[in-house]
Design an enzyme around this catalytic site. Structure first.
Site, PDB file in Angstrom:
ATOM      1  CD  GLU A 259      32.014 -12.507   8.793  1.00 17.27           C
ATOM      2  OE1 GLU A 259      33.112 -12.235   8.279  1.00 17.27           O
ATOM      3  OE2 GLU A 259      31.103 -13.112   8.175  1.00 17.27           O
ATOM      4  CE  LYS A 319      37.139 -14.759   7.019  1.00 17.11           C
ATOM      5  NZ  LYS A 319      36.033 -14.075   6.304  1.00 17.11           N
ATOM      6  CB  CYS A 365      32.824 -15.850   7.354  1.00 17.07           C
ATOM      7  SG  CYS A 365      32.066 -15.589   5.735  1.00 17.07           S
TER       8      CYS A 365
END
Length: 496
Positions: A259, A319, A365
Protein backbone atom coordinates in the site's frame (compact mmCIF):
# COMPACT_ATOMS: atom_id res chain seq x y z
CA UNK A 1 -15.64 -5.41 34.84
CA UNK A 2 -12.93 -3.34 33.22
CA UNK A 3 -10.28 -5.83 34.32
CA UNK A 4 -12.32 -8.83 33.16
CA UNK A 5 -12.76 -7.25 29.74
CA UNK A 6 -9.09 -6.32 29.49
CA UNK A 7 -8.00 -9.85 30.40
CA UNK A 8 -10.37 -11.27 27.77
CA UNK A 9 -8.32 -9.42 25.13
CA UNK A 10 -5.51 -11.91 25.80
CA UNK A 11 -7.53 -14.39 23.73
CA UNK A 12 -6.78 -12.42 20.55
CA UNK A 13 -3.68 -12.96 18.38
CA UNK A 14 -0.80 -13.05 18.97
CA UNK A 15 -1.32 -14.25 22.58
CA UNK A 16 -4.13 -16.69 21.60
CA UNK A 17 -5.06 -17.47 25.22
CA UNK A 18 -8.60 -18.73 24.51
CA UNK A 19 -9.21 -20.32 27.95
CA UNK A 20 -9.09 -16.86 29.54
CA UNK A 21 -12.56 -16.24 28.07
CA UNK A 22 -14.14 -18.80 30.42
CA UNK A 23 -13.48 -16.92 33.71
CA UNK A 24 -13.89 -13.52 32.05
CA UNK A 25 -17.35 -14.32 30.70
CA UNK A 26 -18.24 -16.01 33.98
CA UNK A 27 -17.54 -12.71 35.76
CA UNK A 28 -19.60 -10.80 33.20
CA UNK A 29 -22.65 -13.07 33.26
CA UNK A 30 -22.60 -13.27 37.07
CA UNK A 31 -22.57 -9.46 37.17
CA UNK A 32 -25.49 -9.34 34.73
CA UNK A 33 -27.51 -11.76 36.87
CA UNK A 34 -26.71 -9.82 40.04
CA UNK A 35 -27.62 -6.44 38.56
CA UNK A 36 -30.67 -4.87 40.14
CA UNK A 37 -32.09 -3.74 36.80
CA UNK A 38 -31.42 -3.67 33.08
CA UNK A 39 -29.64 -0.36 33.59
CA UNK A 40 -27.15 -2.00 35.95
CA UNK A 41 -26.61 -4.84 33.47
CA UNK A 42 -26.04 -2.29 30.71
CA UNK A 43 -23.37 -0.49 32.75
CA UNK A 44 -21.56 -3.72 33.51
CA UNK A 45 -21.63 -4.86 29.91
CA UNK A 46 -20.38 -1.42 28.86
CA UNK A 47 -17.44 -1.60 31.25
CA UNK A 48 -16.56 -5.10 30.05
CA UNK A 49 -16.59 -3.91 26.43
CA UNK A 50 -14.56 -0.84 27.36
CA UNK A 51 -11.86 -3.00 28.93
CA UNK A 52 -11.92 -5.53 26.07
CA UNK A 53 -11.47 -3.00 23.29
CA UNK A 54 -9.10 -0.67 25.14
CA UNK A 55 -6.71 -3.58 25.73
CA UNK A 56 -7.35 -5.22 22.34
CA UNK A 57 -6.68 -1.97 20.46
CA UNK A 58 -3.81 -0.64 22.57
CA UNK A 59 -1.64 -0.56 19.45
CA UNK A 60 -3.63 2.37 18.00
CA UNK A 61 -1.46 4.57 20.20
CA UNK A 62 1.54 3.72 17.99
CA UNK A 63 -0.13 5.44 15.04
CA UNK A 64 -0.55 8.64 17.07
CA UNK A 65 3.10 8.51 18.17
CA UNK A 66 4.21 8.67 14.51
CA UNK A 67 2.76 12.19 14.44
CA UNK A 68 3.20 12.96 18.13
CA UNK A 69 4.50 16.45 17.36
CA UNK A 70 1.00 17.40 16.14
CA UNK A 71 -1.34 14.98 17.93
CA UNK A 72 0.49 14.42 21.22
CA UNK A 73 -2.72 15.19 23.11
CA UNK A 74 -4.42 12.18 21.47
CA UNK A 75 -1.88 9.65 22.77
CA UNK A 76 -3.83 8.73 25.94
CA UNK A 77 -7.17 8.89 24.08
CA UNK A 78 -6.65 6.75 20.97
CA UNK A 79 -7.54 3.26 22.15
CA UNK A 80 -9.91 4.31 25.00
CA UNK A 81 -11.68 6.65 22.56
CA UNK A 82 -12.32 3.86 20.06
CA UNK A 83 -13.30 1.56 22.91
CA UNK A 84 -15.94 4.07 24.05
CA UNK A 85 -17.52 3.83 20.61
CA UNK A 86 -17.40 0.02 20.60
CA UNK A 87 -18.37 -0.65 24.23
CA UNK A 88 -22.16 -0.39 23.58
CA UNK A 89 -21.77 -3.49 21.39
CA UNK A 90 -21.17 -5.41 24.65
CA UNK A 91 -23.62 -3.37 26.72
CA UNK A 92 -26.69 -4.15 24.60
CA UNK A 93 -26.42 -7.97 24.84
CA UNK A 94 -25.88 -7.61 28.60
CA UNK A 95 -29.12 -5.66 28.92
CA UNK A 96 -31.30 -7.62 26.52
CA UNK A 97 -30.31 -11.09 27.69
CA UNK A 98 -32.09 -10.29 30.98
CA UNK A 99 -35.35 -10.82 29.10
CA UNK A 100 -34.59 -14.54 29.41
CA UNK A 101 -34.65 -16.34 32.77
CA UNK A 102 -31.40 -17.03 34.59
CA UNK A 103 -29.79 -20.26 33.44
CA UNK A 104 -29.11 -21.90 30.12
CA UNK A 105 -31.75 -19.87 28.27
CA UNK A 106 -30.13 -16.61 29.30
CA UNK A 107 -26.70 -17.93 28.32
CA UNK A 108 -27.95 -18.96 24.87
CA UNK A 109 -29.62 -15.58 24.45
CA UNK A 110 -26.45 -13.78 25.47
CA UNK A 111 -24.34 -15.75 22.94
CA UNK A 112 -26.77 -15.02 20.12
CA UNK A 113 -27.10 -11.35 21.03
CA UNK A 114 -23.34 -10.90 21.43
CA UNK A 115 -22.81 -12.31 17.93
CA UNK A 116 -25.55 -10.26 16.27
CA UNK A 117 -24.45 -6.98 17.82
CA UNK A 118 -20.80 -7.76 17.14
CA UNK A 119 -21.67 -8.29 13.49
CA UNK A 120 -23.26 -4.84 13.55
CA UNK A 121 -19.83 -3.25 13.87
CA UNK A 122 -19.71 -3.05 10.06
CA UNK A 123 -22.18 -0.15 10.37
CA UNK A 124 -20.08 1.97 12.76
CA UNK A 125 -18.67 4.84 10.67
CA UNK A 126 -17.24 3.03 7.61
CA UNK A 127 -17.15 -0.18 9.67
CA UNK A 128 -14.76 -1.51 12.29
CA UNK A 129 -15.18 -5.32 12.65
CA UNK A 130 -11.71 -5.74 14.13
CA UNK A 131 -11.04 -8.69 16.46
CA UNK A 132 -14.25 -10.71 16.45
CA UNK A 133 -13.88 -13.46 19.03
CA UNK A 134 -13.81 -16.06 16.26
CA UNK A 135 -10.25 -15.00 15.46
CA UNK A 136 -9.07 -16.47 18.77
CA UNK A 137 -8.80 -19.86 17.01
CA UNK A 138 -6.17 -18.67 14.55
CA UNK A 139 -3.46 -20.54 16.40
CA UNK A 140 -0.07 -20.98 14.74
CA UNK A 141 0.57 -24.08 12.66
CA UNK A 142 -1.53 -27.15 11.96
CA UNK A 143 -3.76 -26.82 15.04
CA UNK A 144 -4.91 -23.40 13.90
CA UNK A 145 -5.46 -24.69 10.36
CA UNK A 146 -7.82 -27.34 11.75
CA UNK A 147 -9.75 -25.09 14.13
CA UNK A 148 -10.54 -22.34 11.60
CA UNK A 149 -11.91 -24.65 8.88
CA UNK A 150 -15.57 -24.32 9.96
CA UNK A 151 -15.32 -20.68 8.86
CA UNK A 152 -15.78 -22.04 5.33
CA UNK A 153 -19.37 -22.82 6.36
CA UNK A 154 -20.25 -20.29 9.05
CA UNK A 155 -17.69 -17.49 8.71
CA UNK A 156 -15.70 -15.86 11.46
CA UNK A 157 -18.94 -14.60 13.03
CA UNK A 158 -20.18 -18.17 13.29
CA UNK A 159 -16.91 -19.00 15.02
CA UNK A 160 -17.58 -16.09 17.37
CA UNK A 161 -20.95 -17.60 18.28
CA UNK A 162 -19.38 -21.00 18.95
CA UNK A 163 -16.58 -19.38 20.95
CA UNK A 164 -18.97 -17.54 23.26
CA UNK A 165 -21.06 -20.69 23.71
CA UNK A 166 -17.98 -22.75 24.63
CA UNK A 167 -16.92 -20.08 27.12
CA UNK A 168 -20.39 -19.99 28.74
CA UNK A 169 -21.30 -23.68 28.86
CA UNK A 170 -19.16 -24.52 31.92
CA UNK A 171 -21.46 -22.24 33.92
CA UNK A 172 -24.30 -24.76 33.51
CA UNK A 173 -22.46 -27.26 35.67
CA UNK A 174 -20.97 -30.68 34.93
CA UNK A 175 -23.31 -31.26 32.00
CA UNK A 176 -22.34 -27.90 30.50
CA UNK A 177 -18.63 -28.60 30.91
CA UNK A 178 -19.04 -32.00 29.23
CA UNK A 179 -21.08 -30.39 26.45
CA UNK A 180 -18.32 -27.82 25.92
CA UNK A 181 -15.68 -30.57 25.66
CA UNK A 182 -17.88 -32.54 23.26
CA UNK A 183 -18.48 -29.42 21.17
CA UNK A 184 -14.78 -28.71 21.04
CA UNK A 185 -14.11 -32.29 19.88
CA UNK A 186 -16.76 -32.05 17.16
CA UNK A 187 -15.31 -28.71 16.08
CA UNK A 188 -11.84 -30.21 15.75
CA UNK A 189 -13.10 -33.28 13.90
CA UNK A 190 -15.06 -31.11 11.48
CA UNK A 191 -11.97 -29.02 10.76
CA UNK A 192 -9.76 -32.07 10.33
CA UNK A 193 -12.35 -33.68 8.07
CA UNK A 194 -12.56 -30.66 5.81
CA UNK A 195 -8.79 -30.59 5.38
CA UNK A 196 -8.74 -34.29 4.62
CA UNK A 197 -11.75 -34.36 2.28
CA UNK A 198 -11.18 -31.14 0.29
CA UNK A 199 -7.67 -31.40 -1.12
CA UNK A 200 -6.42 -28.44 -3.10
CA UNK A 201 -7.06 -29.02 -6.81
CA UNK A 202 -4.34 -28.58 -9.41
CA UNK A 203 -4.34 -25.10 -10.87
CA UNK A 204 -2.33 -22.39 -12.51
CA UNK A 205 -2.38 -19.50 -10.09
CA UNK A 206 0.71 -17.33 -10.44
CA UNK A 207 4.02 -17.29 -8.68
CA UNK A 208 3.95 -14.07 -6.70
CA UNK A 209 6.84 -11.85 -5.64
CA UNK A 210 5.85 -9.92 -2.50
CA UNK A 211 8.15 -6.91 -2.12
CA UNK A 212 8.69 -5.61 1.41
CA UNK A 213 10.62 -2.34 1.39
CA UNK A 214 10.57 -1.83 5.18
CA UNK A 215 10.28 1.94 4.90
CA UNK A 216 9.59 3.64 8.27
CA UNK A 217 6.48 5.79 8.25
CA UNK A 218 8.50 8.83 9.29
CA UNK A 219 10.52 8.54 6.05
CA UNK A 220 7.33 8.29 3.98
CA UNK A 221 5.85 11.36 5.66
CA UNK A 222 9.08 13.36 5.39
CA UNK A 223 9.38 12.71 1.64
CA UNK A 224 13.06 13.65 1.46
CA UNK A 225 14.22 10.14 0.49
CA UNK A 226 11.64 9.35 -2.18
CA UNK A 227 14.25 8.55 -4.85
CA UNK A 228 16.09 6.19 -2.50
CA UNK A 229 12.80 4.50 -1.56
CA UNK A 230 11.91 4.01 -5.23
CA UNK A 231 15.33 2.57 -6.02
CA UNK A 232 15.03 0.20 -3.07
CA UNK A 233 11.77 -1.18 -4.40
CA UNK A 234 13.21 -1.54 -7.89
CA UNK A 235 16.22 -3.48 -6.57
CA UNK A 236 14.09 -5.76 -4.42
CA UNK A 237 11.79 -6.39 -7.38
CA UNK A 238 14.68 -7.34 -9.69
CA UNK A 239 16.12 -9.81 -7.17
CA UNK A 240 12.70 -11.31 -6.45
CA UNK A 241 11.83 -11.67 -10.14
CA UNK A 242 15.15 -13.40 -10.84
CA UNK A 243 14.35 -16.05 -8.21
CA UNK A 244 10.73 -16.35 -9.28
CA UNK A 245 11.57 -17.02 -12.92
CA UNK A 246 13.77 -19.92 -11.83
CA UNK A 247 11.02 -21.41 -9.65
CA UNK A 248 7.85 -20.61 -11.58
CA UNK A 249 8.09 -23.14 -14.40
CA UNK A 250 5.13 -22.45 -16.69
CA UNK A 251 3.33 -20.29 -14.14
CA UNK A 252 2.99 -16.56 -14.80
CA UNK A 253 4.89 -14.30 -12.40
CA UNK A 254 3.29 -11.30 -10.68
CA UNK A 255 5.07 -8.88 -8.36
CA UNK A 256 3.30 -6.86 -5.66
CA UNK A 257 4.31 -3.64 -3.93
CA UNK A 258 2.58 -2.70 -0.65
CA UNK A 259 0.00 0.00 0.00
CA UNK A 260 1.23 3.48 -1.03
CA UNK A 261 4.67 2.01 -1.75
CA UNK A 262 5.31 4.23 -4.78
CA UNK A 263 6.46 7.64 -3.44
CA UNK A 264 4.70 9.83 -5.97
CA UNK A 265 1.86 9.93 -8.49
CA UNK A 266 2.40 6.75 -10.48
CA UNK A 267 -0.51 7.21 -12.87
CA UNK A 268 1.06 10.40 -14.25
CA UNK A 269 4.70 9.22 -14.15
CA UNK A 270 5.42 7.40 -17.44
CA UNK A 271 9.15 7.18 -16.73
CA UNK A 272 8.68 5.57 -13.33
CA UNK A 273 6.25 3.01 -14.76
CA UNK A 274 8.75 2.06 -17.47
CA UNK A 275 11.44 1.62 -14.80
CA UNK A 276 9.08 -0.60 -12.81
CA UNK A 277 8.31 -2.65 -15.93
CA UNK A 278 12.03 -3.14 -16.59
CA UNK A 279 12.62 -4.21 -12.98
CA UNK A 280 9.87 -6.78 -13.40
CA UNK A 281 11.02 -8.00 -16.80
CA UNK A 282 9.69 -11.48 -17.47
CA UNK A 283 6.66 -10.97 -15.24
CA UNK A 284 3.05 -10.79 -16.39
CA UNK A 285 2.11 -7.81 -14.22
CA UNK A 286 3.08 -5.63 -11.31
CA UNK A 287 0.47 -4.67 -8.72
CA UNK A 288 1.61 -1.39 -7.22
CA UNK A 289 0.17 0.40 -4.20
CA UNK A 290 0.04 4.15 -4.86
CA UNK A 291 -1.87 7.29 -3.98
CA UNK A 292 -3.58 8.99 -6.90
CA UNK A 293 -5.65 12.05 -7.68
CA UNK A 294 -8.76 11.46 -9.78
CA UNK A 295 -10.24 13.71 -12.46
CA UNK A 296 -12.13 15.70 -9.83
CA UNK A 297 -9.02 16.30 -7.74
CA UNK A 298 -10.01 13.85 -5.00
CA UNK A 299 -7.28 11.76 -3.40
CA UNK A 300 -7.64 8.00 -3.52
CA UNK A 301 -5.74 5.12 -1.96
CA UNK A 302 -5.24 2.76 -4.89
CA UNK A 303 -3.49 -0.25 -6.32
CA UNK A 304 -2.58 -0.20 -10.01
CA UNK A 305 -1.90 -3.09 -12.38
CA UNK A 306 1.16 -2.24 -14.47
CA UNK A 307 1.72 -4.40 -17.55
CA UNK A 308 3.81 -4.48 -20.71
CA UNK A 309 7.28 -3.13 -21.47
CA UNK A 310 6.07 0.48 -21.20
CA UNK A 311 4.36 -0.05 -17.87
CA UNK A 312 0.83 0.65 -19.03
CA UNK A 313 -1.80 0.99 -16.31
CA UNK A 314 -4.07 -1.95 -17.15
CA UNK A 315 -6.45 -1.45 -14.24
CA UNK A 316 -6.94 0.60 -11.07
CA UNK A 317 -8.68 -0.35 -7.84
CA UNK A 318 -9.58 2.35 -5.30
CA UNK A 319 -9.98 1.49 -1.64
CA UNK A 320 -13.67 1.52 -0.75
CA UNK A 321 -13.60 0.89 3.04
CA UNK A 322 -11.74 3.90 4.41
CA UNK A 323 -10.23 3.98 7.89
CA UNK A 324 -12.21 6.33 10.18
CA UNK A 325 -10.02 9.05 11.74
CA UNK A 326 -7.17 7.96 9.44
CA UNK A 327 -8.39 8.34 5.86
CA UNK A 328 -11.61 10.26 6.35
CA UNK A 329 -13.03 12.61 8.96
CA UNK A 330 -16.25 11.45 10.70
CA UNK A 331 -18.57 14.45 10.83
CA UNK A 332 -19.41 14.05 14.52
CA UNK A 333 -15.79 14.72 15.54
CA UNK A 334 -15.45 18.23 17.01
CA UNK A 335 -11.78 18.50 15.99
CA UNK A 336 -9.89 17.83 12.75
CA UNK A 337 -7.37 14.97 12.68
CA UNK A 338 -7.32 13.92 9.00
CA UNK A 339 -4.99 15.93 6.74
CA UNK A 340 -6.87 18.01 4.19
CA UNK A 341 -10.22 16.62 3.11
CA UNK A 342 -9.14 13.01 3.51
CA UNK A 343 -9.60 10.29 0.91
CA UNK A 344 -12.47 9.52 -1.45
CA UNK A 345 -13.86 5.98 -1.33
CA UNK A 346 -13.93 3.64 -4.30
CA UNK A 347 -16.95 1.81 -5.64
CA UNK A 348 -16.40 -1.59 -4.02
CA UNK A 349 -14.68 -4.90 -4.63
CA UNK A 350 -13.56 -5.85 -8.13
CA UNK A 351 -12.09 -8.76 -10.00
CA UNK A 352 -9.25 -7.99 -12.38
CA UNK A 353 -8.76 -9.98 -15.58
CA UNK A 354 -5.17 -9.24 -16.55
CA UNK A 355 -3.42 -10.84 -19.55
CA UNK A 356 -1.99 -14.30 -18.73
CA UNK A 357 -2.94 -13.96 -15.04
CA UNK A 358 -5.72 -15.85 -13.27
CA UNK A 359 -8.55 -13.52 -12.15
CA UNK A 360 -7.52 -11.66 -9.00
CA UNK A 361 -9.41 -9.62 -6.40
CA UNK A 362 -7.38 -6.67 -5.03
CA UNK A 363 -7.89 -5.45 -1.45
CA UNK A 364 -6.17 -2.56 0.27
CA UNK A 365 -5.15 -2.79 3.92
CA UNK A 366 -8.15 -2.52 6.25
CA UNK A 367 -10.62 -3.90 3.68
CA UNK A 368 -9.52 -7.46 4.33
CA UNK A 369 -11.11 -7.45 7.82
CA UNK A 370 -14.65 -7.31 6.36
CA UNK A 371 -15.97 -10.86 6.41
CA UNK A 372 -18.23 -11.60 3.44
CA UNK A 373 -17.28 -8.37 1.66
CA UNK A 374 -13.97 -9.19 -0.03
CA UNK A 375 -15.12 -10.92 -3.24
CA UNK A 376 -17.25 -9.82 -6.17
CA UNK A 377 -20.02 -12.42 -5.98
CA UNK A 378 -20.85 -12.02 -9.68
CA UNK A 379 -17.25 -12.44 -10.82
CA UNK A 380 -15.42 -14.70 -8.36
CA UNK A 381 -11.62 -14.43 -8.59
CA UNK A 382 -9.15 -17.29 -8.37
CA UNK A 383 -7.01 -15.54 -5.75
CA UNK A 384 -6.89 -12.42 -3.61
CA UNK A 385 -4.10 -9.91 -3.12
CA UNK A 386 -3.90 -7.61 -0.11
CA UNK A 387 -1.55 -4.63 -0.04
CA UNK A 388 -1.03 -2.88 3.27
CA UNK A 389 1.18 -0.56 5.28
CA UNK A 390 1.18 -1.53 8.96
CA UNK A 391 4.22 0.60 9.75
CA UNK A 392 1.89 2.97 11.59
CA UNK A 393 1.31 0.40 14.32
CA UNK A 394 4.85 -0.59 15.14
CA UNK A 395 5.98 -4.01 16.31
CA UNK A 396 2.72 -4.58 18.19
CA UNK A 397 -0.27 -6.90 18.17
CA UNK A 398 -1.91 -4.77 15.46
CA UNK A 399 -0.06 -6.20 12.44
CA UNK A 400 -0.46 -9.75 13.81
CA UNK A 401 -4.20 -9.29 14.26
CA UNK A 402 -4.42 -7.84 10.75
CA UNK A 403 -2.59 -10.87 9.35
CA UNK A 404 -5.03 -13.16 11.18
CA UNK A 405 -7.89 -11.50 9.27
CA UNK A 406 -6.13 -12.28 5.98
CA UNK A 407 -5.86 -15.95 6.93
CA UNK A 408 -9.54 -16.11 7.89
CA UNK A 409 -10.67 -14.64 4.57
CA UNK A 410 -8.76 -17.39 2.75
CA UNK A 411 -10.76 -20.06 4.60
CA UNK A 412 -14.12 -18.28 4.31
CA UNK A 413 -13.83 -17.80 0.57
CA UNK A 414 -11.77 -20.88 -0.30
CA UNK A 415 -9.24 -18.66 -2.08
CA UNK A 416 -5.47 -18.29 -1.72
CA UNK A 417 -4.35 -14.86 -0.54
CA UNK A 418 -1.05 -13.05 -1.09
CA UNK A 419 -0.24 -10.12 1.19
CA UNK A 420 2.46 -7.50 0.64
CA UNK A 421 3.15 -5.30 3.69
CA UNK A 422 5.56 -2.37 3.78
CA UNK A 423 7.24 -3.25 7.09
CA UNK A 424 5.72 -6.72 7.40
CA UNK A 425 4.30 -9.15 7.89
CA UNK A 426 4.17 -10.15 4.20
CA UNK A 427 2.75 -13.65 3.76
CA UNK A 428 0.74 -16.00 1.57
CA UNK A 429 -1.96 -18.52 2.49
CA UNK A 430 -3.50 -21.32 0.49
CA UNK A 431 -7.26 -21.81 0.15
CA UNK A 432 -7.32 -23.71 3.47
CA UNK A 433 -5.69 -20.79 5.32
CA UNK A 434 -2.42 -22.70 5.63
CA UNK A 435 0.57 -20.39 5.63
CA UNK A 436 2.79 -20.94 2.58
CA UNK A 437 5.50 -18.42 3.40
CA UNK A 438 6.13 -15.23 5.34
CA UNK A 439 8.61 -12.38 5.61
CA UNK A 440 8.66 -11.15 9.19
CA UNK A 441 8.28 -7.75 10.77
CA UNK A 442 10.90 -5.05 10.21
CA UNK A 443 12.71 -6.95 7.47
CA UNK A 444 13.60 -5.83 3.96
CA UNK A 445 13.37 -8.30 1.11
CA UNK A 446 11.19 -10.05 -1.45
CA UNK A 447 9.18 -13.19 -0.81
CA UNK A 448 8.63 -15.62 -3.69
CA UNK A 449 5.68 -18.00 -3.37
CA UNK A 450 3.69 -20.12 -5.84
CA UNK A 451 0.02 -19.84 -5.01
CA UNK A 452 -2.24 -22.88 -4.80
CA UNK A 453 -5.41 -23.21 -6.84
CA UNK A 454 -8.76 -22.05 -5.42
CA UNK A 455 -11.27 -24.42 -3.90
CA UNK A 456 -14.87 -24.56 -5.14
CA UNK A 457 -17.07 -21.81 -3.74
CA UNK A 458 -17.65 -22.37 -0.02
CA UNK A 459 -20.99 -22.38 1.76
CA UNK A 460 -20.05 -19.08 3.36
CA UNK A 461 -18.81 -17.72 0.04
CA UNK A 462 -22.22 -18.43 -1.45
CA UNK A 463 -24.52 -17.31 1.36
CA UNK A 464 -22.26 -14.92 3.26
CA UNK A 465 -23.24 -13.48 6.63
CA UNK A 466 -26.78 -14.83 6.45
CA UNK A 467 -25.38 -18.10 7.79
CA UNK A 468 -24.08 -16.74 11.14
CA UNK A 469 -27.08 -14.38 11.40
CA UNK A 470 -29.50 -17.31 11.26
CA UNK A 471 -27.40 -19.38 13.67
CA UNK A 472 -27.23 -16.52 16.17
CA UNK A 473 -30.96 -15.86 15.83
CA UNK A 474 -31.62 -19.55 16.53
CA UNK A 475 -29.95 -19.11 19.94
CA UNK A 476 -32.77 -16.75 20.86
CA UNK A 477 -35.58 -19.23 20.22
CA UNK A 478 -35.47 -21.01 23.62
CA UNK A 479 -35.95 -17.66 25.31
CA UNK A 480 -38.60 -16.40 22.90
CA UNK A 481 -41.51 -17.72 24.94
CA UNK A 482 -40.37 -15.74 27.96
CA UNK A 483 -39.78 -12.56 25.98
CA UNK A 484 -43.17 -11.97 24.42
CA UNK A 485 -45.30 -11.65 27.59
CA UNK A 486 -44.27 -9.23 30.30
CA UNK A 487 -41.33 -7.63 28.49
CA UNK A 488 -41.45 -4.52 30.61
CA UNK A 489 -41.63 -6.55 33.82
CA UNK A 490 -38.59 -8.63 32.86
CA UNK A 491 -36.52 -5.57 32.04
CA UNK A 492 -36.89 -4.14 35.51
CA UNK A 493 -37.32 -7.27 37.61
CA UNK A 494 -34.60 -8.69 39.74
CA UNK A 495 -33.17 -12.00 38.42
CA UNK A 496 -35.07 -15.14 39.31
Amino acid sequence: MLLAGALAALAFPPVDLFPILIPCFAVLTAAIDAAGSWRGATRRGFLFGLGLHTAGLYWLTDAILVRADTFWWLVPLASPGCALILAPIAALPAALCRLAPVGWRRLLAFAGLWTLFDMGRVFIFSGFPWNPLGTTWELPGRLGDVMIQPAAWIGVDGLTLCTVLLALLPQVGRFGALAALAGLAVWGLAGWGRLALTPLPPGRNPTVVLVQGNVPETEKIDGSDNVAIFRRYLALTRSGIARALLEAGDRPVVFVWPESAFPGLLQQDDIARRMIARAGEGSAAGLIGAIRSDFEGRWRNSVMAVTGPEGQVADIYDKSHLVPFGEYQPRLLPFHVVPGEGMAAGGGVQTWHLPDVAPVGPLICYEVIFSGQVVDAKDRPDWLVNVTNDAWYGDSAGPRQHLAAVRMRAVEEGLPVARAANTGISAAFDAHGHELARLGWNRQGSLVVSLSAPLPETVFGRWGRWVPILLAAAMLLPALGTWVPGIGRRLVARPL
